[in-house]
Design a protein around this motif. Structure first.
Motif, PDB file in Angstrom:
ATOM      1  N   LEU A  74     -34.982  58.955  30.074  1.00 31.51           N
ATOM      2  CA  LEU A  74     -35.631  59.987  29.280  1.00 31.51           C
ATOM      3  C   LEU A  74     -36.970  59.471  28.771  1.00 31.51           C
ATOM      4  O   LEU A  74     -37.097  58.310  28.396  1.00 31.51           O
ATOM      5  CB  LEU A  74     -34.750  60.384  28.085  1.00 31.51           C
ATOM      6  CG  LEU A  74     -33.459  61.133  28.402  1.00 31.51           C
ATOM      7  CD1 LEU A  74     -32.641  61.345  27.130  1.00 31.51           C
ATOM      8  CD2 LEU A  74     -33.762  62.480  29.058  1.00 31.51           C
ATOM      9  N   SER A  75     -37.964  60.342  28.757  1.00 32.14           N
ATOM     10  CA  SER A  75     -39.291  59.937  28.313  1.00 32.14           C
ATOM     11  C   SER A  75     -40.002  61.113  27.669  1.00 32.14           C
ATOM     12  O   SER A  75     -39.761  62.272  28.036  1.00 32.14           O
ATOM     13  CB  SER A  75     -40.124  59.414  29.495  1.00 32.14           C
ATOM     14  OG  SER A  75     -41.439  59.102  29.090  1.00 32.14           O
ATOM     15  N   THR A  76     -40.860  60.813  26.717  1.00 34.48           N
ATOM     16  CA  THR A  76     -41.611  61.862  26.023  1.00 34.48           C
ATOM     17  C   THR A  76     -42.975  62.091  26.648  1.00 34.48           C
ATOM     18  O   THR A  76     -43.773  62.869  26.130  1.00 34.48           O
ATOM     19  CB  THR A  76     -41.794  61.490  24.542  1.00 34.48           C
ATOM     20  OG1 THR A  76     -42.446  60.214  24.451  1.00 34.48           O
ATOM     21  CG2 THR A  76     -40.443  61.411  23.835  1.00 34.48           C
ATOM     22  N   PHE A  77     -43.255  61.414  27.762  1.00 37.62           N
ATOM     23  CA  PHE A  77     -44.516  61.609  28.486  1.00 37.62           C
ATOM     24  C   PHE A  77     -44.275  61.358  29.968  1.00 37.62           C
ATOM     25  O   PHE A  77     -43.242  60.801  30.356  1.00 37.62           O
ATOM     26  CB  PHE A  77     -45.620  60.688  27.951  1.00 37.62           C
ATOM     27  CG  PHE A  77     -45.224  59.235  27.892  1.00 37.62           C
ATOM     28  CD1 PHE A  77     -45.273  58.425  29.021  1.00 37.62           C
ATOM     29  CD2 PHE A  77     -44.778  58.668  26.698  1.00 37.62           C
ATOM     30  CE1 PHE A  77     -44.912  57.094  28.971  1.00 37.62           C
ATOM     31  CE2 PHE A  77     -44.399  57.333  26.640  1.00 37.62           C
ATOM     32  CZ  PHE A  77     -44.465  56.550  27.777  1.00 37.62           C
ATOM     33  N   ASN A  78     -45.215  61.758  30.799  1.00 40.42           N
ATOM     34  CA  ASN A  78     -45.111  61.566  32.245  1.00 40.42           C
ATOM     35  C   ASN A  78     -45.425  60.115  32.595  1.00 40.42           C
ATOM     36  O   ASN A  78     -46.525  59.621  32.321  1.00 40.42           O
ATOM     37  CB  ASN A  78     -46.069  62.500  32.985  1.00 40.42           C
ATOM     38  CG  ASN A  78     -45.678  63.958  32.856  1.00 40.42           C
ATOM     39  OD1 ASN A  78     -44.490  64.285  32.780  1.00 40.42           O
ATOM     40  ND2 ASN A  78     -46.654  64.843  32.819  1.00 40.42           N
ATOM     41  N   ILE A  79     -44.467  59.437  33.217  1.00 38.85           N
ATOM     42  CA  ILE A  79     -44.615  58.016  33.530  1.00 38.85           C
ATOM     43  C   ILE A  79     -45.816  57.778  34.441  1.00 38.85           C
ATOM     44  O   ILE A  79     -46.613  56.860  34.219  1.00 38.85           O
ATOM     45  CB  ILE A  79     -43.338  57.475  34.204  1.00 38.85           C
ATOM     46  CG1 ILE A  79     -42.102  57.779  33.359  1.00 38.85           C
ATOM     47  CG2 ILE A  79     -43.462  55.990  34.460  1.00 38.85           C
ATOM     48  CD1 ILE A  79     -42.088  57.130  32.020  1.00 38.85           C
ATOM     49  N   ASN A  80     -45.966  58.616  35.468  1.00 39.91           N
ATOM     50  CA  ASN A  80     -47.027  58.406  36.456  1.00 39.91           C
ATOM     51  C   ASN A  80     -48.414  58.647  35.884  1.00 39.91           C
ATOM     52  O   ASN A  80     -49.415  58.198  36.465  1.00 39.91           O
ATOM     53  CB  ASN A  80     -46.802  59.309  37.677  1.00 39.91           C
ATOM     54  CG  ASN A  80     -46.718  60.770  37.306  1.00 39.91           C
ATOM     55  OD1 ASN A  80     -45.990  61.137  36.380  1.00 39.91           O
ATOM     56  ND2 ASN A  80     -47.443  61.618  38.028  1.00 39.91           N
ATOM     57  N   GLU A  81     -48.504  59.315  34.752  1.00 33.82           N
ATOM     58  CA  GLU A  81     -49.808  59.566  34.136  1.00 33.82           C
ATOM     59  C   GLU A  81     -50.189  58.498  33.122  1.00 33.82           C
ATOM     60  O   GLU A  81     -51.345  58.446  32.689  1.00 33.82           O
ATOM     61  CB  GLU A  81     -49.792  60.938  33.449  1.00 33.82           C
ATOM     62  CG  GLU A  81     -49.624  62.105  34.413  1.00 33.82           C
ATOM     63  CD  GLU A  81     -49.568  63.437  33.684  1.00 33.82           C
ATOM     64  OE1 GLU A  81     -49.672  63.421  32.429  1.00 33.82           O
ATOM     65  OE2 GLU A  81     -49.410  64.472  34.351  1.00 33.82           O
ATOM     66  N   VAL A  82     -49.252  57.653  32.720  1.00 35.67           N
ATOM     67  CA  VAL A  82     -49.515  56.653  31.684  1.00 35.67           C
ATOM     68  C   VAL A  82     -49.594  55.242  32.251  1.00 35.67           C
ATOM     69  O   VAL A  82     -50.541  54.499  31.966  1.00 35.67           O
ATOM     70  CB  VAL A  82     -48.428  56.715  30.587  1.00 35.67           C
ATOM     71  CG1 VAL A  82     -48.588  55.578  29.585  1.00 35.67           C
ATOM     72  CG2 VAL A  82     -48.478  58.059  29.877  1.00 35.67           C
ATOM     73  N   PHE A  83     -48.630  54.851  33.084  1.00 36.55           N
ATOM     74  CA  PHE A  83     -48.565  53.471  33.558  1.00 36.55           C
ATOM     75  C   PHE A  83     -49.240  53.316  34.917  1.00 36.55           C
ATOM     76  O   PHE A  83     -49.081  54.164  35.807  1.00 36.55           O
ATOM     77  CB  PHE A  83     -47.113  53.012  33.654  1.00 36.55           C
ATOM     78  CG  PHE A  83     -46.419  52.905  32.327  1.00 36.55           C
ATOM     79  CD1 PHE A  83     -46.726  51.885  31.444  1.00 36.55           C
ATOM     80  CD2 PHE A  83     -45.464  53.840  31.960  1.00 36.55           C
ATOM     81  CE1 PHE A  83     -46.093  51.795  30.221  1.00 36.55           C
ATOM     82  CE2 PHE A  83     -44.822  53.762  30.737  1.00 36.55           C
ATOM     83  CZ  PHE A  83     -45.141  52.738  29.859  1.00 36.55           C
ATOM     84  N   ASN A  84     -49.960  52.204  35.062  1.00 39.21           N
ATOM     85  CA  ASN A  84     -50.546  51.859  36.356  1.00 39.21           C
ATOM     86  C   ASN A  84     -49.509  51.089  37.175  1.00 39.21           C
ATOM     87  O   ASN A  84     -48.346  50.985  36.778  1.00 39.21           O
ATOM     88  CB  ASN A  84     -51.831  51.055  36.169  1.00 39.21           C
ATOM     89  CG  ASN A  84     -51.622  49.814  35.286  1.00 39.21           C
ATOM     90  OD1 ASN A  84     -50.518  49.276  35.225  1.00 39.21           O
ATOM     91  ND2 ASN A  84     -52.674  49.370  34.614  1.00 39.21           N
ATOM     92  N   GLU A  85     -49.939  50.510  38.298  1.00 41.50           N
ATOM     93  CA  GLU A  85     -48.996  49.799  39.162  1.00 41.50           C
ATOM     94  C   GLU A  85     -48.402  48.584  38.459  1.00 41.50           C
ATOM     95  O   GLU A  85     -47.226  48.255  38.650  1.00 41.50           O
ATOM     96  CB  GLU A  85     -49.684  49.373  40.456  1.00 41.50           C
ATOM     97  CG  GLU A  85     -50.024  50.552  41.376  1.00 41.50           C
ATOM     98  CD  GLU A  85     -50.567  50.100  42.707  1.00 41.50           C
ATOM     99  OE1 GLU A  85     -50.791  48.880  42.875  1.00 41.50           O
ATOM    100  OE2 GLU A  85     -50.764  50.959  43.586  1.00 41.50           O
TER     101      GLU A  85
END
Length: 467
Positions: A74-85
């Motif tokens: 579960l997350s409160t934000f989109n993972i792909n939009e916040v974390f880089n590789e």
């Protein structure tokens, strides 16, 4: 006034080491998970792991850290939009630590560095892995970690090749990156989506879905079960006079896991065959049903928007998530063996039998009491969470029920309300995720004093009218 009596964290010096004399083994394990959550929070908050010009509140990042350590998803934000590789690689490392367990992961590095495993650490390992005996715990860790890492590596290569030659990822580098992430995510049952589409692009790829189902089962069926199956396979290859014998735990864990898998598959198929699955070929209906029967137990991957499912199906998903996986696995929930023991207990009561038996073995009264306590407390806690969220959140009841079951089962499925929760709602879900990973029984025992007094006598019994 005695310092030992009043100080919870009283430590005495022994040589060059500080030895805790007051905390119980379970309290120490609990403290380690809290510490690991804080370390994960600090690491995940570093800009080094973020995309450019991206900011996330500290509260949301703490929620993310808890979700990562508990491998919920579960997350409160989109993972792909916040974390880089680099951030995704960090997530993979945290998945391993959270899924395998802090004591298992740290002890594995002790083994690699050829350091001596102390008796105290062996006791912590036994507690963290929910093992009944002290002997063999280090060997179990060594074999389990090696086996799971090899499985992740092999299927990481398979996924990479599949992604590249199918055209889902055009470059070999991207295909390899996503392939190994998918393998690690499936085995650890993390459920985090780093592409924004989860398993949706592979809905008709039966080979891919079948492999996912197998990997999710490997992560959720229990580490001791995996090792016994491995020993059984090696045993069959050799020449042995004595028959191989599975432990009662393995027999029970495998049986109830398969029963729930079949029950979930049939139920989902019957509920959705003329609804969401109506336009699918018959083979795809069954494959999709098997996938959701598996992923709702702990993985959290999805091929459809959950709002497309009927309410009865979502309630079934919630029940499966609440049950979760086997003990000593990467999963959370009330655990499969708890449900199995309760079912056997009720069956024996209806049949008028004094003892609860299965596979020619009697289940101990202490284990039955544990199952009753864990189930009742879990139901009460989830009910209280639903009640509180229904007050604090302006969301449909089915969405709240699903969110609570997903958090407690460390699954990660949601109807999309996680990022819209109030601060109180996020705290409630975060607590459920943490308890789901630690386990209800161990969470309760955190508050039990290390030294328990035995009165040495019994009170007279008296019958009570029931029913």
């Amino acid at each position: 006034m005695s310092k030992k009596k009043w100080s919870l964290f009283y430590l005495r010096r022994s040589g060059n080491k500080f030895v805790n004399t007051h905390l119980s083994t379970i309290q120490i394990i609990f403290s380690y998970y809290v510490l690991m959550t804080l370390v994960s929070f600090v690491l995940l908050s570093l800009p080094f792991f973020h995309r450019d010009n991206v900011t996330v509140s500290m509260f949301d990042m703490l929620f993310m850290a808890i979700s990562t350590v508990s491998v919920t998803g579960l997350s409160t934000f989109n993972i792909n939009e916040v974390f880089n590789e680099r951030g995704v690689i960090l997530l993979e490392i945290l998945f391993q630590i959270g899924g395998l367990g802090i004591m298992m992961f740290s002890t594995f590095f002790f083994i690699l560095s050829r350091k001596r495993i102390s008796l105290k650490r062996r006791q912590l390992i036994m507690t963290d892995m929910n093992q009944p005996r002290l002997s063999g715990s280090v060997k179990l860790i060594k074999n389990t970690v090696y086996t799971l890492l090899i499985i992740q590596f092999i299927f990481g290569i398979i996924f990479s090749l599949r992604f590249y030659f199918s055209g889902h990822h055009p470059t070999i580098g991207e295909a390899t990156f996503q392939g190994f992430y998918q393998s690690i995510s499936a085995v650890t049952n993390s459920g985090f989506d780093v592409t924004g589409s989860s398993a949706t692009p592979y809905a008709t790829d039966y080979l891919f879905i079948s492999i996912l189902i197998i990997l999710i089962m490997i992560g959720g069926i229990g580490f001791p079960v995996i090792m016994e199956i491995k020993e059984w396979l090696l045993y069959r290859r050799g020449k042995n006079d004595l028959p191989f014998r599975f432990s009662l735990f393995s027999k029970l864990a495998i049986s109830i896991y398969l029963i729930l898998f079949v029950f979930g598959t049939l139920s989902i198929y019957l509920l959705e065959r003329n609804h969401l699955f109506s336009s699918m070929p018959e083979s795809q209906k069954w494959m999709t049903s098997m996938f959701y029967s598996t992923t709702t137990r702990n993985a959290g991957l999805q091929m459809h928007d959950l709002s497309s499912f009927q309410t009865p199906t979502l309630l079934l998903f919630s029940m499966l998530m609440f049950i979760g996986c086997s003990p000593s696995s990467v999963g959370g929930g009330v655990r499969t063996t708890t449900i199995a023991i309760l079912g056997l207990y009720m069956l024996s009561f209806v049949k008028g039998e004094e003892n609860v038996t299965i596979f020619s073995r009697r289940i101990q009264d202490r284990d039955i009491k544990k199952a009753v306590v864990v189930f009742n407390l879990s139901i009460a806690m989830c009910f209280l969470a639903v009640l509180l969220l229904s007050i604090t959140e302006d969301q449909p009841m089915i969405a709240i029920i699903l969110e609570v079951a997903s958090a407690f089962g460390t699954t990660g499925l949601s109807l999309g309300i996680t990022d819209n929760l109030t601060a109180i709602g996020k705290v409630i879900i975060a607590i459920l995720m943490f308890i789901g990973r630690i386990g209800m029984l161990y969470t309760l025992m955190v508050f039990v004093p290390k030294e328990r007094q035995d009165h040495g006598y019994l009170f007279p019994s008296e019958k009570i009218i029931i029913g």
